[in-house]
Design an enzyme around this catalytic site. Structure first.
Site, short mmCIF file in Angstrom:
data_model
loop_
_atom_site.label_atom_id
_atom_site.label_comp_id
_atom_site.label_asym_id
_atom_site.label_seq_id
_atom_site.Cartn_x
_atom_site.Cartn_y
_atom_site.Cartn_z
CD GLU A 181 -6.74 2.26 7.11
OE1 GLU A 181 -6.06 1.51 7.83
OE2 GLU A 181 -6.37 2.60 5.98
CD GLN A 222 -7.01 0.16 3.74
OE1 GLN A 222 -6.03 0.86 3.61
NE2 GLN A 222 -7.13 -0.75 4.70
CD GLU A 235 -2.46 1.45 2.67
OE1 GLU A 235 -2.16 0.72 3.63
OE2 GLU A 235 -3.32 2.34 2.76
CG ASP A 259 -6.01 4.63 2.19
OD1 ASP A 259 -6.64 5.66 1.85
OD2 ASP A 259 -5.95 4.23 3.35
#
Ligand SMILES: O=C(O)C(=O)CO
Length: 257
Positions: free
Chosen positions: A241, A205, A143, A179
């Site tokens: 998140e 995310q 990530e 993300d």
């Protein structure tokens, strides 16, 4: 609409960790993710999942000494033995929790270390992790995380670098965890990034920017991005998140809409 997983390290923190599984289920989530399960025996976590009837979607490999500021081991040349041990611990949990995805934190850039050496270490470690997780049919995520606001010094802090590293690792069960909050801070251009790389994205995310709060609280137009993920045939999970502005429940309006 994509499938949404509640990140229990960020949501439902009004109650102790074991109770968050049932809270997530009551709010309509069918999957959960969180940073780390290692403070609890795997069979206990499995019971919380089972009694709430939610799926374990993702968790992270052990990150080194998190309390002391460490943020993963994968790029650290002096820590390869410890990295291999962390893979075995996460594998044991993934088996018990029936979890198909784990996130491997890259670590902070060590002072005075050559970039090529960090990349060689990262690629070797990821290949090792990929081969071990392939034995249970699981995928390892990497990530890109912004090093400007949230994780100063993080080595994998560039989205393009993340996609290039996937090619270097060259394992079909290593994918990118995109993300969108971090990607917005790092570079923006979210829709084009998703569209160009959809086949390499294994997990998504979300949080809004600035503030890392609920979708709808900032500058990212999430309805457009959710439609895009649907249109591109993304069948994976979207992990929530984000830090609720007030309470978790009060902040779920975006999901109901
Ligand atoms: O900080 C983040 O965004 C993470 O997902 C860490 O696992």
């Amino acid at each position: 609409m994509p499938k949404f997983a509640a990140n229990l390290s960020f949501l439902f923190t009004e109650v102790p960790f074991p109770e968050r599984f049932a809270r997530a289920a009551a709010a309509g989530f069918t999957g959960v993710e969180y940073l780390f399960p290692y403070d609890w025996p795997a069979h206990e976590v499995a019971q919380w999942l089972q009694s709430a009837d939610v799926e374990q979607v993702l968790f992270n490999l052990p990150p080194g000494d998190w309390a002391a500021g460490e943020r993963g081991l994968a790029c650290l040349p002096q820590r390869q033995g410890e990295f291999a041990e962390s893979v075995e611990q996460a594998l044991d949990y993934a088996m018990v929790l029936d979890c198909e995805r784990v996130h491997c934190l890259a670590g902070l850039r060590p002072a005075g270390c050559d970039e090529a050496m960090l990349e060689t270490t990262f690629v070797a470690n990821l290949r090792h992790a990929a081969d071990r997780f392939a034995t249970i049919g699981a995928t390892v995520m990497i990530e890109p995380i912004n090093s400007r606001i949230d994780m100063p010094g993080y080595w994998l802090d560039d989205v393009g670098k993340g996609f290039r590293l996937l090619q270097a690792v060259d394992r079909s069960n290593v994918k990118l965890q995109l993300d969108l909050y971090h990607a917005q801070i790092i570079q923006g251009d979210l829709a084009r990034t998703i569209e160009a790389n959809i086949g390499d994205i294994g997990h998504v995310q979300i949080a809004d920017n600035p503030g890392r709060h609920e979708p709808g609280s900032g500058e990212i137009h999430y309805p457009f991005l959710f439609e895009l993920l649907d249109r591109l045939g993304y069948t994976g999970w979207v992990g929530c998140e984000y830090k609720p502005q007030t309470t978790t429940e009060a902040g779920l309006g975006w999901l109901r809409r």
